[in-house]
Design an enzyme around this catalytic site. Structure first.
Site, PDB file in Angstrom:
ATOM      1  CB  SER A  48      -0.949   0.040   1.199  1.00  0.00           C
ATOM      2  OG  SER A  48      -0.370   0.726   2.297  1.00  0.00           O
ATOM      3  CB  ILE A  49      -0.147   4.738  -0.812  1.00  0.00           C
ATOM      4  CG1 ILE A  49       0.580   6.013  -1.229  1.00  0.00           C
ATOM      5  CG2 ILE A  49      -1.251   5.015   0.215  1.00  0.00           C
ATOM      6  CD1 ILE A  49      -0.288   6.968  -2.036  1.00  0.00           C
ATOM      7  CE  LYS A  50      -2.674   5.650   5.025  1.00  0.00           C
ATOM      8  NZ  LYS A  50      -2.810   6.977   5.649  1.00  0.00           N
ATOM      9  CB  CYS A  51       5.287   1.376   2.239  1.00  0.00           C
ATOM     10  SG  CYS A  51       4.741  -0.318   2.492  1.00  0.00           S
ATOM     11  CB  SER A  54       5.349   3.319   7.345  1.00  0.00           C
ATOM     12  OG  SER A  54       3.958   3.090   7.427  1.00  0.00           O
TER      13      SER A  54
END
Length: 324
Positions: A48-51, A54
């Protein structure tokens, strides 16, 4: 003589797999006029884009000294941020505990735990499986703050952490600008924390102030547009919580686009059937909104509209049933 050494492309860790995702033209789904260009964020190591955020938030915390080597990390999440953090914390050696609403898909918890994180599901107070409301999110937040105190942990706090949007300003925006050959007419994205939208939109508008940026909101849960909440239960997990996020800034928005659950599901399926990409519901909503924008007259008929395919469809349970 020294031996000839061929250059290699070996990465030192999963952290070097984050970002630099390709852009794909969805020309089969939308043959024109105009063009929809989608950033393949499901290709990050946490799917996902949240890497991106993060890595950005943990890296900044470590460099500032707020997060010491080996110290515990706590976050509240709908699943994607937790998975991204699990990737980063696994590589950097931080114990990670995640609080997540029980309404979010079980696949996300399985993914996080497979990466060594501890995921604790918090019972819903208002929503239903597959549909998480702001009240559910607040319950998870209260639980997460207790964990932070108990563990003396670093609280990532994605909803208020400016390094969330900064990560997209430093990576997503520049990548889009480079990959399109500086040809971007509009950028659109669904909003959860607002990190993706704010960081990317800010960067793109600094390169060309004529670029238009639009927020995608679930129909009936459109606080950024200024509407009353009439449908807090929707299927766009991780977005549309029914309030204006703290990281959001109207200076970088030109308007909003609403998408119904039915439209999100329709385009989620079309992305698979026409483009061979299996993605989640916010990706379907982003593409549905891109089609609407190109048909709206708000941009030129031949405009290039860039959006994000936020995560893989493998992170989701079967489609939740409609509310009775």
């Amino acid at each position: 003589m020294a031996p000839n050494v061929e250059p290699n492309e070996i990465k030192s860790s999963a952290l070097e797999l984050i970002g630099n995702t390709p852009i794909v033209a969805l020309d089969r789904l939308h043959p024109g006029p105009g063009r929809i260009l989608a950033k393949c964020e499901f290709m990050n190591p946490g799917a996902s884009i949240k890497c991106r955020s993060s890595l950005g938030m943990i890296d900044k915390a470590r460099k500032s000294g707020v997060l010491k080597p080996g110290s515990p990390v706590v976050e509240i999440t709908s699943g994607n941020q937790g998975t991204g953090l699990a990737v980063v914390c696994a590589v950097l050696g931080h114990p990670l505990t995640i609080g997540m609403s029980a309404g979010n898909s079980a696949q996300r918890a399985i993914h996080m735990e497979a990466l060594g994180a501890t995921c604790i599901k918090v019972p819903q107070v208002e929503g239903t499986p597959g549909r998480v409301t702001f009240a559910d999110l607040k319950a998870v937040e209260r639980f997460g703050l207790k964990l932070v105190e108990e563990q003396n942990a670093f609280f990532v706090n994605q909803f208020k952490n400016p390094n969330n949007s900064e990560a997209h300003y430093n990576s997503t925006g520049p990548e889009i600008w480079r990959q399109t050959g500086h040809h971007v007419d509009a950028f659109i994205a669904a909003v959860g924390t607002a990190g993706t939208f704010m960081g990317t939109s800010k960067y793109l508008k600094e390169q060309n102030p004529e670029i238009k940026s639009y927020v995608v909101e679930p129909a009936g849960a459109e606080p950024i547009k200024g509407e009353s909440i009439t449908k807090p239960l929707h299927i766009l997990q991780g977005s549309g919580y029914g309030y204006v996020p703290e990281l959001f800034n109207y200076d970088y928005m030109d308007g909003t686009l609403s998408v119904t659950d039915e439209e999100a599901v329709k385009y989620k399926h079309l992305i698979g059937e026409k483009e061979g990409l299996y993605v989640g519901y916010t990706s379907g909503a982003n593409v549905a909104a891109a089609v609407k924008l190109l048909q709206s007259g708000l941009v030129a008929r031949d405009a290039w509209v860039v959006t994000t395919l936020n995560d893989t469809g493998l992170k989701y349970s079967p489609e939740p049933e409609e509310d009775s």
